[in-house]
Design an enzyme around this catalytic site. Structure first.
Site, PDB file in Angstrom:
ATOM      1  CE  LYS A 148       0.307  -1.960   4.142  1.00  0.00           C
ATOM      2  NZ  LYS A 148      -0.007  -3.215   4.761  1.00  0.00           N
ATOM      3  CD  GLU A 174      -9.665  -6.122  -3.718  1.00  0.00           C
ATOM      4  OE1 GLU A 174     -10.316  -5.945  -4.747  1.00  0.00           O
ATOM      5  OE2 GLU A 174      -9.870  -5.478  -2.664  1.00  0.00           O
ATOM      6  CB  VAL A 178      -7.141  -1.351   0.536  1.00  0.00           C
ATOM      7  CG1 VAL A 178      -8.139  -0.654   1.453  1.00  0.00           C
ATOM      8  CG2 VAL A 178      -6.292  -0.324  -0.200  1.00  0.00           C
ATOM      9  CG  ASP A 208      -1.103   0.041   7.341  1.00  0.00           C
ATOM     10  OD1 ASP A 208      -0.439  -0.543   6.469  1.00  0.00           O
ATOM     11  OD2 ASP A 208      -2.255  -0.314   7.677  1.00  0.00           O
ATOM     12  CE  LYS A 257      -3.837  -1.326   5.185  1.00  0.00           C
ATOM     13  NZ  LYS A 257      -3.934  -1.916   6.514  1.00  0.00           N
ATOM     14  N   GLY A 292      -2.969 -10.339   8.190  1.00  0.00           N
ATOM     15  CA  GLY A 292      -2.661 -11.751   8.418  1.00  0.00           C
ATOM     16  C   GLY A 292      -2.375 -12.442   7.094  1.00  0.00           C
TER      17      GLY A 292
HETATM   18  N1  HSE Z   1      -0.201  -3.780   9.355  1.00  0.00           N
HETATM   19  C1  HSE Z   1      -1.381  -3.858   8.581  1.00  0.00           C
HETATM   20  C2  HSE Z   1      -2.586  -3.900   9.528  1.00  0.00           C
HETATM   21  C3  HSE Z   1      -1.345  -5.087   7.719  1.00  0.00           C
HETATM   22  O1  HSE Z   1      -2.387  -4.165  10.709  1.00  0.00           O
HETATM   23  O2  HSE Z   1      -3.696  -3.663   9.089  1.00  0.00           O
HETATM   24  C4  HSE Z   1      -2.413  -5.139   6.679  1.00  0.00           C
HETATM   25  O3  HSE Z   1      -2.303  -4.080   5.776  1.00  0.00           O
END
Ligand code: HSE
Length: 449
Positions: free
Chosen positions: A116, A140, A143, A212, A216, A313
């Protein structure tokens, strides 16, 4: 690099760059669900080449078990391998991922990436390259892990003008907030557990500080509104300022605190913001717990729709990677190629929808004010709020247990700029000691669930 066998000639030949959580999950899912995948695609997917930074005994054994004929520690060996038709980029990070993807596209290979940061921050450079080389750049899995939200926005909701979307889009952050609220587990312990489970980023501050989630949100916003990817304009605030006291005050007021990404079309432009948010406990999003992600999307025709599932995961993210592989495989089998447009949502990028600065928004607010236990302090605070056109919806003030007696206020809708002035004026009072904790409230008035 070792070279043993080639994949069968009619199998789709895939190379994987990066054998961490997602790359390993993808390799295993392709093996575990090989029959199911071949039935859907009408041909097998064979992983013909894998690059991993460390080719240790454990990874070598995995590659052997999965029948991968070629392996390397150099991702460029994968993207320059003439056998490889589709490159899966699961290295993460900016470099060498950017150069690897760029080289793969230049070599005429389709790319599937879970990265991302790469899409949000360098996508404006990469999508034109994919278009120029007539190949796909699919993302895909970048996100919300296993939730097919990119497809939902781009295809399922294509008939709608998207009004807004709001989501819990970081599994680690939601896992931390859930555990803190339910068990008062210390922040560091929950974060360590999220790292052990493979949810957290290599640098977990990306999760905790909201970077993060902002990546997204940037991607979803670009698709939803047809605007360029503008990570630098996405307002980002993390969860480290949330205390157990805030969680319990919010609870008393009928709210929980979630780390939300919100993208909203307004008359002035687009709001793009990631921050802790008070949500009424009765909202569906308020009940998304643990590593779960969920995104509410409001389209002008369909109304509100909700997409939820595991947001991080190995297996969940691999599910989305493999879905992209099957999609590209179907196009290759049919001899058609859906062009990639640099504007992700529309055919042309829109330049009439500016992303608004955070002080241009309006919202409702929770304020926790560290007031001294003195007569008249509440009156002074309400007077300042009134001078800035901010009306109070609720107040909590408990008995003093020290010389500080926190005053918690919920406001009605107000202009963020006015609120900032009011906060500065209140913090300047002699009767207030320290900074005010401000959390935005999202009421979704009449708009959702
Ligand atoms: N580190 C991210 C989260 C992983 O915890 O959502 C998935 O993008």
């Amino acid at each position: 690099m070792n070279s043993q066998t080639s994949p069968s000639s009619d199998a789709l030949s895939v190379g994987i760059c990066g054998l961490g959580t997602v790359g390993t999950g993808t390799l295993l899912l392709l093996q575990d669900n090989a029959d199911e995948i071949a039935k859907r695609l009408d041909r097998a997917i064979a992983v013909s080449h894998v690059a991993t930074r460390t080719l240790d005994a454990e990874r070598s054994a995995l590659l052997e078990k999965c029948g991968v004929p070629n392996s390397s520690t150099d991702p460029f060996a994968v993207v320059n391998d003439p056998q490889v038709q589709i490159v899966v980029e699961t290295m993460g990070g900016y470099e060498p991922a950017f150069d690897v993807v760029k080289q793969a596209l230049a070599n005429g290979k389709h790319v599937v990436t879970a990265n991302k940061a790469l899409i949000a921050e360098r996508g404006n450079e990469l999508f034109p390259l994919a278009q120029a080389n007539n190949v796909s750049l699919a993302f895909e899995s970048s996100v919300a892990g296993g939730i097919p939200i990119i497809k939902a926005l781009r295809e399922g909701l294509a008939a709608n003008q998207i009004d807004w979307l709001a989501g819990i889009i970081n599994g680690t952050g939601n896992f931390i907030m859930t555990e803190m609220a339910a068990r008062q587990t210390p922040f560091e312990d929950v974060l360590r557990r999220a790292q052990e489970l493979g949810y957290a980023e290599a640098d977990p501050s990306f999760d905790v500080e909201g970077i993060d989630a902002a990546h997204k949100l940037t991607i979803m916003g670009a698709i939803a509104f047809g605007i360029p990817l503008q990570f630098d304009k996405t307002y980002t605030e993390g969860i480290s300022c949330i205390t157990p006291d805030d969680i319990s005050y919010a609870d008393e007021l009928g709210y929980c605190i979630k780390h939300l990404g919100i993208a909203r079309r307004t008359e002035k432009g687009i709001e793009m913001r990631v921050h802790p948010t008070l949500l009424s406990k009765s909202r569906l999003l308020a009940n998304v717990n643990g590593v779960g992600n969920a995104i509410l999307v409001h389209g002008n025709a369909v109304g509100a729709t909700l997409y939820s599932g595991p947001g991080a995961g190995a297996e969940a993210t691999a599910s989305a990677v493999v879905a992209d592989l099957i999609d590209i495989g179907r196009q290759l089998s049919a001899g058609v190629h859906e062009p990639v447009y640099p504007a992700l949502g529309y055919r042309e990028m829109r330049d009439d929808l500016p992303v608004l600065a955070i002080d241009e928004i309006e919202a409702e607010y929770y304020l926790r004010i560290p007031a001294l236990d003195k007569v008249g302090v509440l009156a002074k605070i309400s007077s300042i709020l009134q001078q800035h056109d901010i009306s109070i919806e609720a107040v909590i003030q408990k008995e003093a247990i020290s010389e500080i007696i926190p005053i918690v206020i919920l406001t009605h809708r107000a202009a963020e700029k006015q609120l900032n002035h009011a906060i500065s004026a209140i913090e300047a009072l002699d009767d207030v000691s320290g900074s005010i904790n401000r959390i935005r409230v999202e009421p979704f008035h009449g708009e959702a669930d």
